[in-house]
Design a protein around this motif. Sequence first.
Motif, PDB file in Angstrom:
ATOM      1  N   TYR A  92       0.850  -1.174  -0.101  1.00  0.00           N
ATOM      2  CA  TYR A  92       0.175   0.033   0.015  1.00  0.00           C
ATOM      3  C   TYR A  92       0.768   1.262  -0.084  1.00  0.00           C
ATOM      4  O   TYR A  92       0.577   2.228   0.662  1.00  0.00           O
ATOM      5  CB  TYR A  92      -1.001   0.011   1.255  1.00  0.00           C
ATOM      6  CG  TYR A  92      -0.387  -0.290   2.494  1.00  0.00           C
ATOM      7  CD1 TYR A  92      -0.010  -1.414   3.047  1.00  0.00           C
ATOM      8  CD2 TYR A  92      -0.170   0.787   3.476  1.00  0.00           C
ATOM      9  CE1 TYR A  92       0.426  -1.642   4.367  1.00  0.00           C
ATOM     10  CE2 TYR A  92       0.552   0.511   4.588  1.00  0.00           C
ATOM     11  CZ  TYR A  92       0.542  -0.966   5.126  1.00  0.00           C
ATOM     12  OH  TYR A  92       1.246  -1.040   6.401  1.00  0.00           O
ATOM     13  N   SER A  94       2.493   2.367  -2.873  1.00  0.00           N
ATOM     14  CA  SER A  94       2.693   3.165  -4.045  1.00  0.00           C
ATOM     15  C   SER A  94       1.321   3.928  -3.942  1.00  0.00           C
ATOM     16  O   SER A  94       0.549   4.404  -3.194  1.00  0.00           O
ATOM     17  CB  SER A  94       2.384   2.143  -5.351  1.00  0.00           C
ATOM     18  OG  SER A  94       1.246   1.623  -5.180  1.00  0.00           O
ATOM     19  N   SER A  95       0.902   4.643  -5.359  1.00  0.00           N
ATOM     20  CA  SER A  95      -0.094   5.365  -5.637  1.00  0.00           C
ATOM     21  C   SER A  95      -1.424   4.868  -5.174  1.00  0.00           C
ATOM     22  O   SER A  95      -1.564   3.564  -5.273  1.00  0.00           O
ATOM     23  CB  SER A  95      -0.114   5.950  -7.014  1.00  0.00           C
ATOM     24  OG  SER A  95      -0.569   4.743  -7.833  1.00  0.00           O
ATOM     25  N   PRO A  96      -2.335   5.590  -4.726  1.00  0.00           N
ATOM     26  CA  PRO A  96      -3.715   5.011  -4.318  1.00  0.00           C
ATOM     27  C   PRO A  96      -4.302   4.070  -5.218  1.00  0.00           C
ATOM     28  O   PRO A  96      -4.764   3.160  -4.713  1.00  0.00           O
ATOM     29  CB  PRO A  96      -4.459   6.068  -3.725  1.00  0.00           C
ATOM     30  CG  PRO A  96      -3.134   7.058  -3.320  1.00  0.00           C
ATOM     31  CD  PRO A  96      -2.361   6.974  -4.488  1.00  0.00           C
ATOM     32  N   LEU A  99      -2.947  -0.199  -5.197  1.00  0.00           N
ATOM     33  CA  LEU A  99      -2.911  -1.179  -4.335  1.00  0.00           C
ATOM     34  C   LEU A  99      -2.840  -2.642  -5.057  1.00  0.00           C
ATOM     35  O   LEU A  99      -3.816  -2.894  -5.886  1.00  0.00           O
ATOM     36  CB  LEU A  99      -4.063  -1.085  -3.346  1.00  0.00           C
ATOM     37  CG  LEU A  99      -4.141   0.449  -2.789  1.00  0.00           C
ATOM     38  CD1 LEU A  99      -5.483   0.365  -1.711  1.00  0.00           C
ATOM     39  CD2 LEU A  99      -2.938   0.504  -1.891  1.00  0.00           C
TER      40      LEU A  99
ATOM     41  N   TYR B  59     -10.582   6.184  -5.543  1.00  0.00           N
ATOM     42  CA  TYR B  59      -9.736   5.642  -6.568  1.00  0.00           C
ATOM     43  C   TYR B  59     -10.225   4.428  -6.929  1.00  0.00           C
ATOM     44  O   TYR B  59     -11.037   3.472  -6.157  1.00  0.00           O
ATOM     45  CB  TYR B  59      -8.455   5.260  -5.867  1.00  0.00           C
ATOM     46  CG  TYR B  59      -7.828   6.640  -5.114  1.00  0.00           C
ATOM     47  CD1 TYR B  59      -7.754   6.618  -3.646  1.00  0.00           C
ATOM     48  CD2 TYR B  59      -7.128   7.365  -5.889  1.00  0.00           C
ATOM     49  CE1 TYR B  59      -7.317   7.827  -2.897  1.00  0.00           C
ATOM     50  CE2 TYR B  59      -6.630   8.635  -5.247  1.00  0.00           C
ATOM     51  CZ  TYR B  59      -6.759   8.731  -3.898  1.00  0.00           C
ATOM     52  OH  TYR B  59      -6.088   9.919  -3.368  1.00  0.00           O
ATOM     53  N   ARG B 103      -5.550   7.145   2.884  1.00  0.00           N
ATOM     54  CA  ARG B 103      -5.619   7.119   1.529  1.00  0.00           C
ATOM     55  C   ARG B 103      -5.078   5.740   1.123  1.00  0.00           C
ATOM     56  O   ARG B 103      -5.869   4.938   0.565  1.00  0.00           O
ATOM     57  CB  ARG B 103      -4.954   8.219   0.807  1.00  0.00           C
ATOM     58  CG  ARG B 103      -5.556   9.533   1.003  1.00  0.00           C
ATOM     59  CD  ARG B 103      -4.816  10.671   0.500  1.00  0.00           C
ATOM     60  NE  ARG B 103      -4.738  10.900  -0.930  1.00  0.00           N
ATOM     61  CZ  ARG B 103      -4.044  11.688  -1.717  1.00  0.00           C
ATOM     62  NH1 ARG B 103      -3.433  12.507  -1.134  1.00  0.00           N
ATOM     63  NH2 ARG B 103      -4.018  11.450  -2.812  1.00  0.00           N
ATOM     64  N   ARG B 104      -3.764   5.427   1.014  1.00  0.00           N
ATOM     65  CA  ARG B 104      -3.153   4.264   0.673  1.00  0.00           C
ATOM     66  C   ARG B 104      -3.270   3.245   2.073  1.00  0.00           C
ATOM     67  O   ARG B 104      -2.419   3.608   2.969  1.00  0.00           O
ATOM     68  CB  ARG B 104      -1.632   4.472   0.297  1.00  0.00           C
ATOM     69  CG  ARG B 104      -1.517   5.277  -0.909  1.00  0.00           C
ATOM     70  CD  ARG B 104      -0.186   5.630  -1.351  1.00  0.00           C
ATOM     71  NE  ARG B 104       0.448   6.217  -0.273  1.00  0.00           N
ATOM     72  CZ  ARG B 104       1.895   6.821  -0.240  1.00  0.00           C
ATOM     73  NH1 ARG B 104       2.599   6.405  -1.269  1.00  0.00           N
ATOM     74  NH2 ARG B 104       2.195   7.497   0.875  1.00  0.00           N
TER      75      ARG B 104
END
Lengths: 110, 120
Positions: A92, A94-96, A99, B59, B103-104
């Motif tokens: 988790y 990297s960019s959202p 994933l 996302y 977020r992530r």
Amino acid sequence: EIVLTQSPGTLSLSPGERATLSCRASQSVSSSYLAWYQQKPGQAPRLLIYGASSRATGIPDRFSGSGSGTDFTLTISRLEPEDFAVYYCQQYGSSPQGLTFGGGTKVEIK
Amino acid sequence: EVQLVESGGGLVKPGGSLRLSCAASGFTFSSYSMNWVRQAPGKGLEWVSSISSSSSYIYYADSVKGRFTISRDNAKNSLYLQMNSLRAEDTAVYYCARGKLERRSYFDYWGQGTLVTVSS
């Protein structure tokens, strides 16, 4: 997108033995943002490890995680009968939008 | 006790639509990001979509972008996934999962899943 490769695909061990599962990333996982999950047949995944090495609430200390960068390991020090399951890693960092999960390692009874 | 209960799955024809729901309880829903993760029969886990606590950040995986829409209603403690233009490869168990980070994130609680089958 970061690709996670888990090995081996299947691990055949006996209760009481030590299990070592590998998760390799195609790029460095920032801040060790790597998690491990356990999934038994017909059940939802359960969080074991987050931040590469922190155990989730209620997880026995026979489960441990280690690693950084592109190489991570989940170790089960002594397998209990209830530990035979499929294990997935997830990054988790990297960019959202990206994933990703590894393909899984099945730990089966030898 | 944290509980996530999905509903809305079923059999749908290719090109059809379906709306999944996830009812949350046992925690302050409005404080957590929420996610959908799916698992095709006999396959591994695939992240589908994430939404932040206040819906400010949303996302999608490339595989569903433009076809699926995630949303939430914090007043009703509920998460949704509107799925349009469904394809056979969307067949999977869909899990609702709580995100620990905004977020992530990794996922600290999961529902039991709801099965979506896309077939003619």
